[in-house]
Design an enzyme around this catalytic site. Sequence first.
Site, PDB file in Angstrom:
ATOM      1  CG  ASN A  60      39.385  37.510  -5.852  1.00  0.00           C
ATOM      2  OD1 ASN A  60      38.454  38.308  -5.872  1.00  0.00           O
ATOM      3  ND2 ASN A  60      39.194  36.207  -6.037  1.00  0.00           N
TER       4      ASN A  60
ATOM      5  CG  ASP B 128      37.673  29.156  -4.759  1.00  0.00           C
ATOM      6  OD1 ASP B 128      36.578  29.680  -5.031  1.00  0.00           O
ATOM      7  OD2 ASP B 128      38.572  29.733  -4.127  1.00  0.00           O
TER       8      ASP B 128
ATOM      9  CG  ASN C 222      42.150  29.297 -11.186  1.00  0.00           C
ATOM     10  OD1 ASN C 222      41.224  29.612 -10.476  1.00  0.00           O
ATOM     11  ND2 ASN C 222      42.418  29.951 -12.311  1.00  0.00           N
TER      12      ASN C 222
ATOM     13  NE  ARG D 233      41.134  27.498  -6.211  1.00  0.00           N
ATOM     14  CZ  ARG D 233      40.873  27.911  -7.449  1.00  0.00           C
ATOM     15  NH1 ARG D 233      41.082  29.165  -7.780  1.00  0.00           N
ATOM     16  NH2 ARG D 233      40.421  27.074  -8.358  1.00  0.00           N
TER      17      ARG D 233
ATOM     18  NE  ARG E 102      45.272  34.798  -5.944  1.00  0.00           N
ATOM     19  CZ  ARG E 102      44.072  34.223  -6.039  1.00  0.00           C
ATOM     20  NH1 ARG E 102      43.924  33.079  -6.668  1.00  0.00           N
ATOM     21  NH2 ARG E 102      43.011  34.793  -5.498  1.00  0.00           N
TER      22      ARG E 102
ATOM     23  CG  HIS F 219      44.054  34.412 -11.702  1.00  0.00           C
ATOM     24  ND1 HIS F 219      42.980  33.724 -11.182  1.00  0.00           N
ATOM     25  CD2 HIS F 219      45.166  33.843 -11.162  1.00  0.00           C
ATOM     26  CE1 HIS F 219      43.427  32.793 -10.347  1.00  0.00           C
ATOM     27  NE2 HIS F 219      44.739  32.845 -10.317  1.00  0.00           N
TER      28      HIS F 219
ATOM     29  CG  ASP G 214      41.507  34.142 -15.921  1.00  0.00           C
ATOM     30  OD1 ASP G 214      41.443  34.989 -15.015  1.00  0.00           O
ATOM     31  OD2 ASP G 214      41.259  32.927 -15.726  1.00  0.00           O
TER      32      ASP G 214
ATOM     33  CB  CYS H 263      37.465  31.476 -13.651  1.00  0.00           C
ATOM     34  SG  CYS H 263      37.952  33.162 -13.690  1.00  0.00           S
TER      35      CYS H 263
END
Length: 298
Positions: free
Chosen positions: A43, A87, A93, A117, A167, A196, A198, A292
């Site tokens: 990102n 991550d 997520n 991820r 995403r 995202h 959030d 997050c």
Amino acid sequence: MSALIRALSDLKGITPKNIAPMEGPSGVLLCPPSYYDVLEVKNPMMAGHLGRVDRAGALAQWESVRDALAGSGFSVSVMDPVEGLEDMVFTANPSFAGRGPRGEKICVLGSMRHPSRRRETGLHEAWFSKAGYQIKRLKTPGLRFEGGGDAVWHPGRRLLWGGHGFRTEPEAYEEISEIFDCTVVLLKLSNERFYHLDTCFCPLTQDSVLIYPPAFERESLELILRLFPMVLVAKEHEAAGLLCCNGVSAPGKKIILQKGADGARGALTGAGLFPIEVETGEFLKSGGSAFCMKAFLY
Ligand code: ARG
């Protein structure tokens, strides 16, 4: 009742007040940043930070977030970190939890956009199934869904806000609305710095939300303005630089957010909320802050 709302014309009288209640989260799931790193630019916030994480500093910041969450009334659970999953600290997520119509605890597994991820979802599956959740996965192969980073419950209601555009794919919410038997309001994100939901949308109470308006397509913004009687607006540099919309609403009108977003803090206090500031600078390098760093538990 499962329904998808994309624009005002789909609402047909739906408001949060006429949607069934749902108890808020009682706990959070965290993962310590033992192997946290910034290794590829997933990102825009990650650009310029490759290999620049101070891991000891990150651990100290993570502990302060953990303590703020515990001190705000959440029961805190911690999952084991795994080497190579840089991550994994961002537990929001890889999965998304909530309650079904009969109060049953459900966890929908994510389907992550970045290959680096994807192993995280299996670890969430193991954790949530041991914790007694029904595990659900999306049926459509390859359909992307990034869990609680894009899917956010309306406080106290069986109403889901579903971010998409970077995403998560919007079709994911057709399946998710059936899994939870709930209405989903789709919000299309239009600015890749807010990749995202959030990062630009922070529900505070049943009636109030903090947002960064330029992150949304017009029809989506209209829905937010219609369904929340009070909309607080974040300043550009606080939203983009400090991820001030990535705060965690906690019991007792508390809100845990990155330190230094003075405009947002003032607006929150003015609205009768109690901001609690934490330092998450090491995680901002990866495009994440307090919200997050936890998955909600029910
Ligand atoms: N580096 C992570 C990524 O790009 C950050 C995720 C932050 N999480 C969030 N819910 N916004 O995937």
